[in-house]
Design a protein around this motif. Structure first.
Motif, PDB file in Angstrom:
ATOM      1  N   ASP A   1     -14.498  -1.759   4.978  1.00 24.21           N
ATOM      2  CA  ASP A   1     -15.373  -2.760   4.369  1.00 24.21           C
ATOM      3  C   ASP A   1     -15.509  -3.987   5.270  1.00 24.21           C
ATOM      4  OD1 ASP A   1     -15.676  -1.127   2.150  1.00 24.21           O
ATOM      5  OD2 ASP A   1     -14.062  -2.101   1.026  1.00 24.21           O
TER       6      ASP A   1
ATOM      7  N   TRP B   1     -17.706  -3.061   8.295  1.00 24.14           N
ATOM      8  CA  TRP B   1     -19.108  -2.937   7.885  1.00 24.14           C
ATOM      9  C   TRP B   1     -19.716  -4.312   7.674  1.00 24.14           C
ATOM     10  CZ3 TRP B   1     -22.061  -4.428   3.717  1.00 24.14           C
ATOM     11  CH2 TRP B   1     -23.328  -3.835   3.606  1.00 24.14           C
ATOM     12  N   SER B   2     -18.980  -5.196   7.004  1.00 27.10           N
ATOM     13  CA  SER B   2     -19.489  -6.544   6.748  1.00 27.10           C
ATOM     14  C   SER B   2     -19.723  -7.299   8.049  1.00 27.10           C
ATOM     15  CB  SER B   2     -18.499  -7.323   5.871  1.00 27.10           C
ATOM     16  OG  SER B   2     -18.324  -6.701   4.622  1.00 27.10           O
TER      17      SER B   2
ATOM     18  N   GLU C   1     -20.369  -6.049  11.005  1.00 26.01           N
ATOM     19  CA  GLU C   1     -21.527  -5.494  11.714  1.00 26.01           C
ATOM     20  C   GLU C   1     -22.832  -5.986  11.109  1.00 26.01           C
ATOM     21  OE1 GLU C   1     -23.423  -1.150  13.031  1.00 26.01           O
ATOM     22  OE2 GLU C   1     -21.415  -1.254  12.129  1.00 26.01           O
ATOM     23  N   GLN C   2     -22.893  -6.049   9.769  1.00 25.52           N
ATOM     24  CA  GLN C   2     -24.131  -6.507   9.123  1.00 25.52           C
ATOM     25  C   GLN C   2     -24.408  -7.972   9.428  1.00 25.52           C
ATOM     26  OE1 GLN C   2     -25.893  -3.952   7.905  1.00 25.52           O
ATOM     27  NE2 GLN C   2     -24.031  -2.867   8.529  1.00 25.52           N
ATOM     28  N   ILE C   3     -23.376  -8.803   9.444  1.00 24.73           N
ATOM     29  CA  ILE C   3     -23.559 -10.225   9.744  1.00 24.73           C
ATOM     30  C   ILE C   3     -24.020 -10.404  11.188  1.00 24.73           C
ATOM     31  CG2 ILE C   3     -22.315 -12.414  10.052  1.00 24.73           C
ATOM     32  CD1 ILE C   3     -20.593 -11.597   7.645  1.00 24.73           C
TER      33      ILE C   3
ATOM     34  N   ARG D   1     -25.675  -8.245  13.043  1.00 22.90           N
ATOM     35  CA  ARG D   1     -27.049  -7.762  13.203  1.00 22.90           C
ATOM     36  C   ARG D   1     -28.048  -8.720  12.560  1.00 22.90           C
ATOM     37  NH1 ARG D   1     -27.087  -3.187  15.758  1.00 22.90           N
ATOM     38  NH2 ARG D   1     -25.348  -1.712  15.618  1.00 22.90           N
ATOM     39  N   ALA D   2     -27.643  -9.360  11.469  1.00 24.75           N
ATOM     40  CA  ALA D   2     -28.537 -10.330  10.818  1.00 24.75           C
ATOM     41  C   ALA D   2     -28.688 -11.585  11.682  1.00 24.75           C
ATOM     42  CB  ALA D   2     -27.998 -10.690   9.438  1.00 24.75           C
TER      43      ALA D   2
ATOM     44  N   SER E   1     -27.480 -14.512  11.295  1.00 27.75           N
ATOM     45  CA  SER E   1     -27.752 -15.706  10.490  1.00 27.75           C
ATOM     46  C   SER E   1     -26.645 -16.754  10.551  1.00 27.75           C
ATOM     47  CB  SER E   1     -27.976 -15.295   9.030  1.00 27.75           C
ATOM     48  OG  SER E   1     -26.844 -14.573   8.534  1.00 27.75           O
TER      49      SER E   1
ATOM     50  N   ARG F   1     -19.097  -0.466  18.418  1.00 26.86           N
ATOM     51  CA  ARG F   1     -20.186  -0.734  17.470  1.00 26.86           C
ATOM     52  C   ARG F   1     -20.333  -2.230  17.233  1.00 26.86           C
ATOM     53  NH1 ARG F   1     -22.440   3.170  14.073  1.00 26.86           N
ATOM     54  NH2 ARG F   1     -22.839   1.480  12.570  1.00 26.86           N
TER      55      ARG F   1
ATOM     56  N   ALA G   1     -23.522  -4.699  18.188  1.00 23.08           N
ATOM     57  CA  ALA G   1     -24.124  -5.566  17.183  1.00 23.08           C
ATOM     58  C   ALA G   1     -24.091  -7.020  17.634  1.00 23.08           C
ATOM     59  CB  ALA G   1     -23.406  -5.406  15.844  1.00 23.08           C
TER      60      ALA G   1
ATOM     61  N   SER H   1     -27.228 -10.674  18.962  1.00 22.70           N
ATOM     62  CA  SER H   1     -27.250 -12.018  18.398  1.00 22.70           C
ATOM     63  C   SER H   1     -26.831 -13.035  19.460  1.00 22.70           C
ATOM     64  CB  SER H   1     -26.298 -12.104  17.199  1.00 22.70           C
ATOM     65  OG  SER H   1     -24.949 -12.086  17.641  1.00 22.70           O
TER      66      SER H   1
END
Length: 236
Positions: free
Chosen positions: A113, A116-117, A119-121, A123-124, A126, A144, A148, A152
């Protein structure tokens, strides 16, 4: 056959000689400690890539070490903290010049978890900075995260135990952080450039907000040679 130019970096910014520090392949943010910045490619923490801090033990000053840089990047964007080993102290971050309202604290029961979190941050894109704490990360997971991060311009730092220093890692910068009497000793394990001759001593002044009259933690220290000490009144 044409000879190579004396300044080989003039051919491409990714080229560098093993006897000299490489130029950063992207933006950097000043560490806030001149002696440390002078030893890093580009003169600061790299953005848009992965940095690893390998800790002797948690809570030895690693967040104070990152404090000036996080304060700089949090001016307009949030700071994400994923699975920290200690509860973030709002007063401590405020003392470092970071608005506690800019902090985003994510708890993750499972390592998957947390990864995954992160990686999403990344890629975003933000946030201004992302700090991830993990005990064990497989090499493919690190790759990975690096991919990612490269999409950014975020300050991305992975905190891992010092015992993981022997593991291979795709991180562009790896630093070992050990406790010393008045701060931390930073050893450059991996960088684009020659090996550092000695650990860099960084003096950290404690914040009154983080000193408890009811609980004081005994720090384990190591004996290291003492080159020039860099002073900075920055705390967790």
């Amino acid at each position: 056959m044409n000879a190579l130019p004396k300044d080989i970096e003039s051919l491409h910014p990714s080229l560098w000689r093993g006897t000299q520090l490489a130029r950063a392949h992207g933006r950097t943010v000043d560490t806030g400690y001149a002696a440390l910045s002078a030893e890093l490619p580009g003169g600061g923490w790299p953005l848009g890539t992965m940095t690893e801090l390998l800790l002797q033990q948690p809570g030895i000053g690693e967040m104070r070490l990152l404090g000036p840089a996080m304060a700089a990047v949090s001016d307009k964007r949030s700071i994400a903290l994923i699975a920290p080993q200690q509860v973030p102290n709002a007063h401590g971050y405020a003392f470092m010049g970071i608005d506690p309202g800019k902090l985003m604290w994510l708890k993750a029961v499972k390592s998957s978890d947390a990864l995954w979190s992160a990686e999403q941050i990344l890629r975003a894109g933000s946030c201004g900075a992302l700090v991830l704490w993990q005990q064990h990360i497989r090499a493919e997971s690190l790759r990975r995260l690096l991919l990612a991060a490269q999409s950014s311009e975020m300050l991305f730092v992975v905190m891992r135990p010092l015992a993981r220093a022997q593991d291979s890692s795709p991180a562009s910068l790896r630093l070992a952080v050990r406790a010393v009497a008045e701060g931390v000793a930073v050893e450059l394990i991996k960088r684009k450039g020659p090996a550092a001759p000695a650990p860099i001593m960084v003096k950290l002044s404690p914040s009154p907000n983080l000193i408890s009259e009811h609980r004081r933690v005994q720090r384990r220290t190591v004996e290291l040679p003492a080159p020039a000490v860099e002073h900075a009144a920055i705390t967790e």
